[in-house]
Enzyme design. Structure first.
Site, PDB file in Angstrom:
ATOM      1  N   HIS A 245     -10.613   3.894   2.515  1.00 17.82           N
ATOM      2  CA  HIS A 245     -11.603   4.302   3.163  1.00 17.82           C
ATOM      3  C   HIS A 245     -11.306   5.368   4.276  1.00 17.82           C
ATOM      4  CE1 HIS A 245     -10.363   0.660   5.209  1.00 17.82           C
ATOM      5  NE2 HIS A 245     -10.705   1.420   6.255  1.00 17.82           N
ATOM      6  N   ARG A 324       3.046   1.706   5.191  1.00 17.21           N
ATOM      7  CA  ARG A 324       2.285   0.380   5.157  1.00 17.21           C
ATOM      8  C   ARG A 324       0.894   0.922   4.794  1.00 17.21           C
ATOM      9  NH1 ARG A 324      -2.806  -1.880   6.930  1.00 17.21           N
ATOM     10  NH2 ARG A 324      -2.489  -4.201   7.023  1.00 17.21           N
ATOM     11  N   ASP A 326      -2.970   0.233   3.675  1.00 16.73           N
ATOM     12  CA  ASP A 326      -4.245  -0.550   4.145  1.00 16.73           C
ATOM     13  C   ASP A 326      -4.942  -0.931   2.804  1.00 16.73           C
ATOM     14  OD1 ASP A 326      -5.474  -1.802   6.117  1.00 16.73           O
ATOM     15  OD2 ASP A 326      -7.204  -0.419   5.845  1.00 16.73           O
ATOM     16  N   GLU A 355      -0.737  -3.931   1.613  1.00 22.15           N
ATOM     17  CA  GLU A 355      -1.480  -4.901   2.547  1.00 22.15           C
ATOM     18  C   GLU A 355      -2.069  -5.650   1.185  1.00 22.15           C
ATOM     19  OE1 GLU A 355      -5.264  -6.027   5.278  1.00 22.15           O
ATOM     20  OE2 GLU A 355      -5.102  -4.038   4.273  1.00 22.15           O
ATOM     21  N   HIS A 421      -2.013  -8.406  13.296  1.00 23.61           N
ATOM     22  CA  HIS A 421      -3.130  -7.902  14.084  1.00 23.61           C
ATOM     23  C   HIS A 421      -4.499  -8.235  13.408  1.00 23.61           C
ATOM     24  CE1 HIS A 421      -2.576  -5.119  10.624  1.00 23.61           C
ATOM     25  NE2 HIS A 421      -3.854  -4.809  10.817  1.00 23.61           N
ATOM     26  N   ASP A 422      -4.380  -8.715  12.114  1.00 26.50           N
ATOM     27  CA  ASP A 422      -5.641  -9.238  11.324  1.00 26.50           C
ATOM     28  C   ASP A 422      -5.927 -10.949  11.510  1.00 26.50           C
ATOM     29  OD1 ASP A 422      -6.859  -6.898  10.593  1.00 26.50           O
ATOM     30  OD2 ASP A 422      -5.233  -6.998   8.906  1.00 26.50           O
ATOM     31  N   ARG A 470      -5.219  -9.353  20.040  1.00 28.97           N
ATOM     32  CA  ARG A 470      -4.691  -8.030  20.342  1.00 28.97           C
ATOM     33  C   ARG A 470      -4.709  -7.539  21.655  1.00 28.97           C
ATOM     34  NH1 ARG A 470      -8.611  -4.709  15.618  1.00 28.97           N
ATOM     35  NH2 ARG A 470      -7.788  -5.908  13.935  1.00 28.97           N
TER      36      ARG A 470
END
Length: 583
Positions: A245, A324, A326, A355, A421-422, A470
């Site tokens: 996206h 990496r 996404d 990912e 981070h997720d 974060r």
């Protein structure tokens, strides 16, 4: 013999070339059912009716909760190979080939399992450096503004046409550059940066411009400087590519918003109907349901061309070492094949990491990614070390199942992580118990695959919610943070020193349900490391069987020497602790 449990498949994790002369073969059977497994292979074009075959005993290399896995590596001068298996259960034997099960071997070689021709182009080509990587993941906004400092101040930068980009905590690329000595001291050899390209939000997953570094973080020259200085220190750099996206201010989507059905970019996205409705109930596909992240049509040849050029641009421009990718599982396979081909044409050892939170086999055949983020391992570690809702036997079964999931070289490049981070910080899930973090990290650092450290884990940063996990990097140390940092640094130094062993075999040695003790070894070239994990709340004594070839062993975490008596080493382990024995 439970024939319905027996499984083999060609051109998969069960049969693949390691190199042009070596084939790895696996066979799955019901747990405890087979006493022996033999593979018989020969040349497909053997000039006589009965193919001359060579038998090779297969080794049982793993067992999960349901199955045993047998494995053999075959080195041969044949490019064309046919083969079958002979299976034994202690009472009877049976032949297994591509046509099924038989009491006697088939004469018709066409019915055997087939490797038509070993093609170099089809061998999974994982960069050697990647298998030896220890990754440090940085969320740039949260890491550093300058040496040993992060401002904690948000920034807004107005751009053209009313577009504004922003940060939240003031971290930038200059801050990473000035803190490279810290990263070097930790000992990692690869940095993975979450998105750094121009984007509206602080996290930068809503890209506005794929060809410029976000002004909140610096500029293109700052990135070049960062990569150059990292390379001088032997550190690779991976960037985050968000190609599933874009952001709403990406030029192509702005054109669609402005011109509607007349926009030449309308087919770059999935628009349900016109006019485009940019509100909380958008009439176009998005990442999740986020209106400012319109989903790209990666099946469109123009979109493929645009983003493959983005992929090669940053390798040429800044000399980055990989990507990496996404939301990789929502993008079509042909896009990733084209992306890999383009990137590898510019940098043959570029590393591609997807990912993908679930089983990633269809992306890891060697034609798309080299690796995936191994969240399945993350959840196994959470269940075992944190929640303790599985015992040591169940943990080993899950680990073995994951080990057998991918082709061998791909398996050694899986990105193993405890958090990111997720997701919530592992230490917070463990209720702040540093012992649990250390023990899980010991496992991650000695397991098969690439360990990944999310910035601040090595200092004991905690956080459950997004704002918390974060949070700004901890630059002022406490005794607690120093202790954790030194532990991480020790484990990293051990992994780097014994990297050849870490790229060798993984053998489960002991699974003690009553004590909750797990012992496994890493082995290569005659060298062995035994890892002992006590995941119980009580001190335990563990007698580790190491054989009679040595008189003493060294425990590497604490630099202690232990005598070997009757082929065993006796260890006294504290509650929730572990050890690494060099044998």
């Amino acid at each position: 013999m439970f024939l319905e449990a027996i499984y083999h498949s060609t051109d998969s994790e069960y049969c693949h070339a390691i190199d042009e002369n070596t084939i790895l073969l696996r066979l799955r059977a019901k747990k405890g059912d087979l006493s022996k497994c033999v593979v018989c292979y020969g040349e497909r074009y053997y000039p006589r009716e009965n193919v001359l075959v060579t038998p090779v005993d297969m080794n049982k290399v793993a067992s999960d909760s349901l199955f045993d896995y047998f494995e053999a590596e075959i080195t041969t001068g044949f490019e064309r190979i046919c083969y079958y298996f002979i299976l034994y259960d202690g009472k009877s034997s049976i032949y297994y080939d591509g046509s099924g099960f038989h009491e006697h071997p088939n004469i018709n070689r066409t019915l055997y399992f087939q490797i038509p021709y070993i093609r170099k182009e089809d061998i999974a080509d994982v960069p050697e450096w990647a298998k030896r990587a220890i990754i440090y993941q940085i969320f740039p906004d949260s890491f550093a503004t300058s040496k040993g400092h992060i401002s904690g101040k948000s920034i807004e930068v107005p751009l053209r046409e009313g577009i504004t980009v922003r940060s939240k905590l003031g971290g930038n690329l200059r801050g990473i550059i000035e803190n490279l000595p810290y990263i070097e001291e930790l000992g990692v050899n690869c940095i993975y940066l979450t998105p750094i390209f121009t984007a509206n939000s602080y996290h930068k997953y809503d890209t506005v411009d794929y060809y410029s570094v976000d002004p909140c973080f610096g500029d293109n020259d700052t990135l070049k400087e960062l990569v150059s200085k990292c390379h001088e220190s032997g550190i690779k750099v991976i960037l985050d590519g968000v190609f599933n996206h874009s952001g709403a201010d990406f030029f192509a989507f702005r054109d669609v918003l402005e011109k509607g059905e007349k926009s030449r970019y309308k087919d770059w996205f999935f628009i349900d109907d016109f006019p485009v409705r940019y509100d909380d109930n958008p009439n176009y596909k998005c990442f999740a349901y986020v209106k400012f992240m319109p989903k790209l049509n990666t099946g469109n040849p123009e979109v493929i061309e645009y983003f493959t050029k983005v992929g090669t641009y940053w390798i040429k421009e800044a000399d980055i070492d990989g990507w990496r990718l996404d939301v990789a599982n929502e993008i079509d396979h042909n896009f990733w094949r084209a992306f890999r081909k383009a990137v590898r044409s510019v940098k043959p050892d570029a590393f591609l990491l997807g990912e993908i939170w679930h089983d990633a086999r269809e992306w890891l055949q060697g034609d798309q990614f080299d690796s995936a983020m191994n969240y399945m391992l993350t959840y196994a570690c959470i269940d075992f070390f944190v929640k303790r809702n599985i015992n040591v036997e169940q943990f080993d079964a899950r680990i073995q199942n994951l080990r057998m999931r991918y082709k061998k070289d791909i398996q050694y490049a899986q990105m193993n992580l405890l958090d990111s981070h997720d997701v919530s910080r592992f230490l917070s899930l463990a209720g702040g118990d540093v012992r649990v973090l250390k023990l899980a990290t010991l496992f991650m650092m000695t397991h098969v695959g690439i360990p990944n450290i999310f910035y601040g884990d090595e200092k004991g940063i905690e956080g459950i919610t997004e704002d918390e996990y974060r949070r700004p990097m901890m630059w002022e140390d406490t005794e607690r943070s120093k202790d954790i940092f030194n532990y991480y640094r020790k484990l990293i130094s051990i992994r780097k020193k014994y990297m050849d062993v870490m790229l060798g075999n993984y053998v489960t040695r002991e699974v003690d349900i009553l004590k909750n003790v797990y012992v496994y070894s890493r082995e290569a070239g005659g060298k062995k490391l035994y890892i002992v994990i006590n995941n119980s709340e009580h001190p335990v004594r563990v007698d580790v069987k190491v054989g009679d070839s040595v008189s003493n062993v060294t425990e590497l975490l604490h630099d202690r020497v232990y005598p070997v008596t009757d082929s065993k080493v006796s260890l006294e382990l504290d509650a929730i602790s572990g050890a690494i024995l060099e044998v």
